[in-house]
Motif scaffolding. Structure first.
Motif, PDB file in Angstrom:
ATOM      1  N   LEU A   1       0.876  -1.002  -0.011  1.00 42.36           N
ATOM      2  CA  LEU A   1      -0.155  -0.400   0.079  1.00 42.36           C
ATOM      3  C   LEU A   1       1.041   1.123  -0.224  1.00 42.36           C
ATOM      4  O   LEU A   1       1.939   1.318   0.843  1.00 42.36           O
ATOM      5  CB  LEU A   1      -1.102   0.187   1.373  1.00 42.36           C
ATOM      6  N   GLY A   2       0.128   1.914  -0.723  1.00 44.66           N
ATOM      7  CA  GLY A   2       1.340   3.457  -1.094  1.00 44.66           C
ATOM      8  C   GLY A   2       1.619   3.284  -2.240  1.00 44.66           C
ATOM      9  O   GLY A   2       2.023   3.119  -3.142  1.00 44.66           O
ATOM     10  N   ASP A   3       2.443   4.850  -2.308  1.00 44.67           N
ATOM     11  CA  ASP A   3       3.200   5.477  -3.458  1.00 44.67           C
ATOM     12  C   ASP A   3       4.460   4.579  -3.594  1.00 44.67           C
ATOM     13  O   ASP A   3       5.937   4.120  -2.890  1.00 44.67           O
ATOM     14  CB  ASP A   3       3.588   6.716  -3.609  1.00 44.67           C
ATOM     15  N   PRO A   4       4.614   3.831  -4.995  1.00 42.68           N
ATOM     16  CA  PRO A   4       5.727   2.833  -5.470  1.00 42.68           C
ATOM     17  C   PRO A   4       7.283   3.503  -5.482  1.00 42.68           C
ATOM     18  O   PRO A   4       8.120   3.073  -5.698  1.00 42.68           O
ATOM     19  CB  PRO A   4       5.303   1.756  -6.569  1.00 42.68           C
ATOM     20  N   ASP A   5       6.791   5.242  -6.001  1.00 47.57           N
ATOM     21  CA  ASP A   5       8.310   6.114  -6.178  1.00 47.57           C
ATOM     22  C   ASP A   5       8.524   6.519  -5.002  1.00 47.57           C
ATOM     23  O   ASP A   5       9.338   7.264  -5.369  1.00 47.57           O
ATOM     24  CB  ASP A   5       7.954   7.191  -7.549  1.00 47.57           C
ATOM     25  N   ALA A   6       7.819   5.911  -4.084  1.00 40.43           N
ATOM     26  CA  ALA A   6       8.004   6.970  -2.311  1.00 40.43           C
ATOM     27  C   ALA A   6       9.253   6.540  -1.996  1.00 40.43           C
ATOM     28  O   ALA A   6      10.251   5.065  -2.649  1.00 40.43           O
ATOM     29  CB  ALA A   6       7.435   7.170  -1.613  1.00 40.43           C
TER      30      ALA A   6
END
Length: 130
Positions: free
Chosen positions: A28-33
């Motif tokens: 869950l969450g932004d894969p680019d973070a």
């Protein structure tokens, strides 16, 4: 399956227990973070890197042992197979002279980062590897 949460950035990671030692996957969450974060354990900070492979940088099952090291306040500590030097950090916070030994230069570099995260001087600590 185990889940790791990073509340500050609303990310969750999952990993199946398996013999292949797969690294955690972002569930869950932004894969680019940025996949690096900091864990806080009894006032001590440790760097966590979910992109770093199977082990993210801190063995949580050793929490009580790190507490015990601080409790006994050793004058010196030899940390063999030091990984990211969490035992050395715990000992250094109570004034111990520490020697951290690991074959992995990368792990020792992460250990130095953990010393810096806790504003600890390397003056009474050494890091030895290949």
């Amino acid at each position: 399956m185990s889940i790791f949460n990073s509340v500050a950035s609303s990310r969750a990671f999952s990993r199946k227990k398996n013999a292949e030692r797969e690294k955690p996957r972002l569930a869950l969450g932004d894969p680019d973070a940025n996949l690096k974060s900091t864990a806080l354990e009894r006032t001590l900070r440790y760097g966590i890197d979910f992109a770093g492979g199977y082990s993210v940088g801190l063995f949580i099952d050793q929490r009580e042992n790190r507490r015990f090291v601080r409790h006994i306040s050793p004058r010196s500590l030899l940390n063999c197979f030091a990984y990211t030097c969490s035992f050395s950090v715990a000992a250094a916070t109570v004034g111990a002279k520490t020697v951290s030994v690991d074959l992995s230069k990368r792990s020792l570099d992460r250990g130095r980062e953990n010393f810096a995260l806790n504003s600890l001087s390397n003056e009474r600590s050494s890091f030895s590897g290949r």
